[in-house]
Design a protein around this motif. Sequence first.
Motif, PDB file in Angstrom:
ATOM      1  N   GLY A  93      52.936  17.514 105.872  1.00  0.00           N
ATOM      2  CA  GLY A  93      52.943  17.061 104.487  1.00  0.00           C
ATOM      3  C   GLY A  93      52.121  15.836 104.219  1.00  0.00           C
ATOM      4  N   GLN A  94      52.669  14.944 103.427  1.00  0.00           N
ATOM      5  CA  GLN A  94      51.969  13.737 103.021  1.00  0.00           C
ATOM      6  C   GLN A  94      51.876  12.723 104.169  1.00  0.00           C
ATOM      7  OE1 GLN A  94      54.307  12.673  99.385  1.00  0.00           O
ATOM      8  NE2 GLN A  94      52.336  12.900  98.334  1.00  0.00           N
ATOM      9  N   GLU A 104      57.434  17.821 106.051  1.00  0.00           N
ATOM     10  CA  GLU A 104      58.209  17.931 104.825  1.00  0.00           C
ATOM     11  C   GLU A 104      59.545  18.630 105.094  1.00  0.00           C
ATOM     12  OE1 GLU A 104      57.452  16.230 102.481  1.00  0.00           O
ATOM     13  OE2 GLU A 104      55.280  15.920 102.555  1.00  0.00           O
ATOM     14  N   PRO A 128      57.458  15.258  98.190  1.00  0.00           N
ATOM     15  CA  PRO A 128      56.352  14.700  97.401  1.00  0.00           C
ATOM     16  C   PRO A 128      56.684  14.606  95.916  1.00  0.00           C
ATOM     17  CG  PRO A 128      55.549  16.361  98.937  1.00  0.00           C
ATOM     18  CD  PRO A 128      57.044  16.453  98.958  1.00  0.00           C
ATOM     19  N   ARG A 141      60.108   8.689  96.917  1.00  0.00           N
ATOM     20  CA  ARG A 141      58.829   8.406  97.580  1.00  0.00           C
ATOM     21  C   ARG A 141      58.021   7.350  96.852  1.00  0.00           C
ATOM     22  NH1 ARG A 141      56.442  13.501 101.085  1.00  0.00           N
ATOM     23  NH2 ARG A 141      58.367  13.739 102.298  1.00  0.00           N
ATOM     24  N   PHE A 154      53.110   6.701  99.770  1.00  0.00           N
ATOM     25  CA  PHE A 154      52.856   8.068 100.215  1.00  0.00           C
ATOM     26  C   PHE A 154      51.621   8.594  99.495  1.00  0.00           C
ATOM     27  CE2 PHE A 154      57.237   8.008 101.691  1.00  0.00           C
ATOM     28  CZ  PHE A 154      57.216   8.865 102.778  1.00  0.00           C
ATOM     29  N   ARG A 155      50.753   9.296 100.224  1.00  0.00           N
ATOM     30  CA  ARG A 155      49.570   9.901  99.626  1.00  0.00           C
ATOM     31  C   ARG A 155      49.298  11.231 100.297  1.00  0.00           C
ATOM     32  NH1 ARG A 155      50.572   6.213  96.813  1.00  0.00           N
ATOM     33  NH2 ARG A 155      49.154   4.654  95.886  1.00  0.00           N
ATOM     34  N   ASP A 156      48.656  12.125  99.547  1.00  0.00           N
ATOM     35  CA  ASP A 156      48.169  13.363 100.136  1.00  0.00           C
ATOM     36  C   ASP A 156      46.979  13.059 101.029  1.00  0.00           C
ATOM     37  OD1 ASP A 156      50.035  14.885  98.736  1.00  0.00           O
ATOM     38  OD2 ASP A 156      48.682  15.148  97.023  1.00  0.00           O
TER      39      ASP A 156
END
Length: 591
Positions: free
Chosen positions: A200-201, A194, A155, A160, A165-167
Amino acid sequence: MCKRFHNGAPDRKMPHMLTTSGALPSLRLTPLHDRDREPKWWRSSVIYQVYPRSFRDLDGDGLGDLAGITAELGQLAELDIDALWLSPFYPSPQRDGGYDVSDYCDVDPALGTLADFDALVAAADALSVKVIVDLVPNHCSTEHVLFQRALAAGPGSPERGLFVFRDGRGASGELPPNNWQSHFGGPAWTRVTEPGGAPGQWYLHLFDSSQPDFDWDSELVRQEFERILRFWLDRGVAGFRVDVAHALIKAKGLPDWGGRADGGSVPGYPFTDAPMFGQPQIHDIYRRWREVLAEYDGERILCAEASVEPLSRLADWVRPDQMHQTFNFSYLAAPWDTAQLRRIITSSLEAFDAVGAPTTWVLSNHDVVRHATRLGLGGNPARPGDGIGPEDEQPDHARGARRADAASLLMLGLPGGVYLYQGEELGLPDHTGLPAEVRQDPTYHRTGGARLGRDGCRVPLPWTRSGASLGYSANGRSWLPQPEGWAELSREAQREDPASTLSLYRAALALRRAHGLGSGSLAWVEDLGGPGCLGLVNNDVLVMLNTGATAVELPDLPVLLRSRPGTSAPHVLNPEECIWLQTEDHGTTGP
């Protein structure tokens, strides 16, 4: 050649009279579109789409290849086409028929090599045929080196930043960043693991999970695709068909969307509000690409695959500083109805004339049910806009063939550019009986079979009357099976038959060029044959289509071509038939 039926800009409110002789002494015309005076090849072009996997397999692995295309170029050149458009041939894991690209500057080993590509371009050039390649800029494959680096970097990394990519939402990021859905079914987000092993994302994929979307807000993405453009331009391509050209820029903040995944307008959710399509900033990208192409000689072009509504907004993609052409999906989706056809043709010409761009016409491609099948269905197909399977209503193949020939002749009589999909010149229908176990389209698998996808229109071509794959592959291997009955639709079976669809296309394309119809004018003929009859004049050709239930009288004019030769009385146009008539040298008078 006849005189022009109007002078200067067309007056759409003032009908004119075209004087003929015989049974109908005059035709009342409403001018719509003036002749195109710009001598640029792409404004009146006929471009033939090749889906390489299904065209011709020379090495016997069951998958079409570039060498197979080169081997058959002579037969395509006989159609008097201007260019080939090659669907993706790049290295790919083939999760989505090559539209999941793992390297934009090479050839998939199953389809050949860069040397094979260069040989194809050289052979096409010798036949005065240009080569256009598919460019897939919205997304790549998860196997692309840039995405693999993004997964490894973690992240917040620059790697990235090339992708979306987003949370996630929720207490521990367990929910997708928004509610967007994939075109192929299911959510448009996939969560990654991750480098340390923890969940992860999420990354965005408007299509299959194997196709991560690039983040076009990144200058590095823009630079990379300019490099890709130059790589292929340096190898002699005449331009690019740009896949999902309306989707590159997403709205800031990625807001939720309650409308259709493909952005199609529904009550309360018009296409103009879709946050993943048609954002204004996208046009800056294509302005820059137009500048890149202008550095090369030979009028290199860009064609947008942009599913944009309405037509007046689609015209924004082809303003003078952006793309040269865009597909006209409104025309492709037009029903078998003269009033609707006239409305869509009129709206198309008005919208594109307003920005000085040519209109393009298309009836089939690798993403839709072939028009020989669509036009043979009843009024309410079980799967509108999707494939047809053995459990669905089956088309009336004879009716579909009649209507398809007529629709093709109408299309080839219109001014502007034309795109043909491989096999339509043979009158090929979809394979509507494909069993579940052979289907490969990701739509089928992501929806658990609820949507069948596009395999039915991608079946390998028949070249000969006999053989396990009808000449597609020397050893009979084929990545999808062909349906029964295709032997008589093969190119070999149709070549010498003057009543075949192949002969119709060859004759129509030759006449289209001889009469300058691609750069021609258009005027509607009023009150001709009743509500089921559509009539138009393009240069010195009168085009008539009968979608009604009864035959209509023909003007006493020489016949150039009809969609069903030998099946009609000389002076009438049967239902489900189109005809081209030669108008005499004429002038115009007032209403």
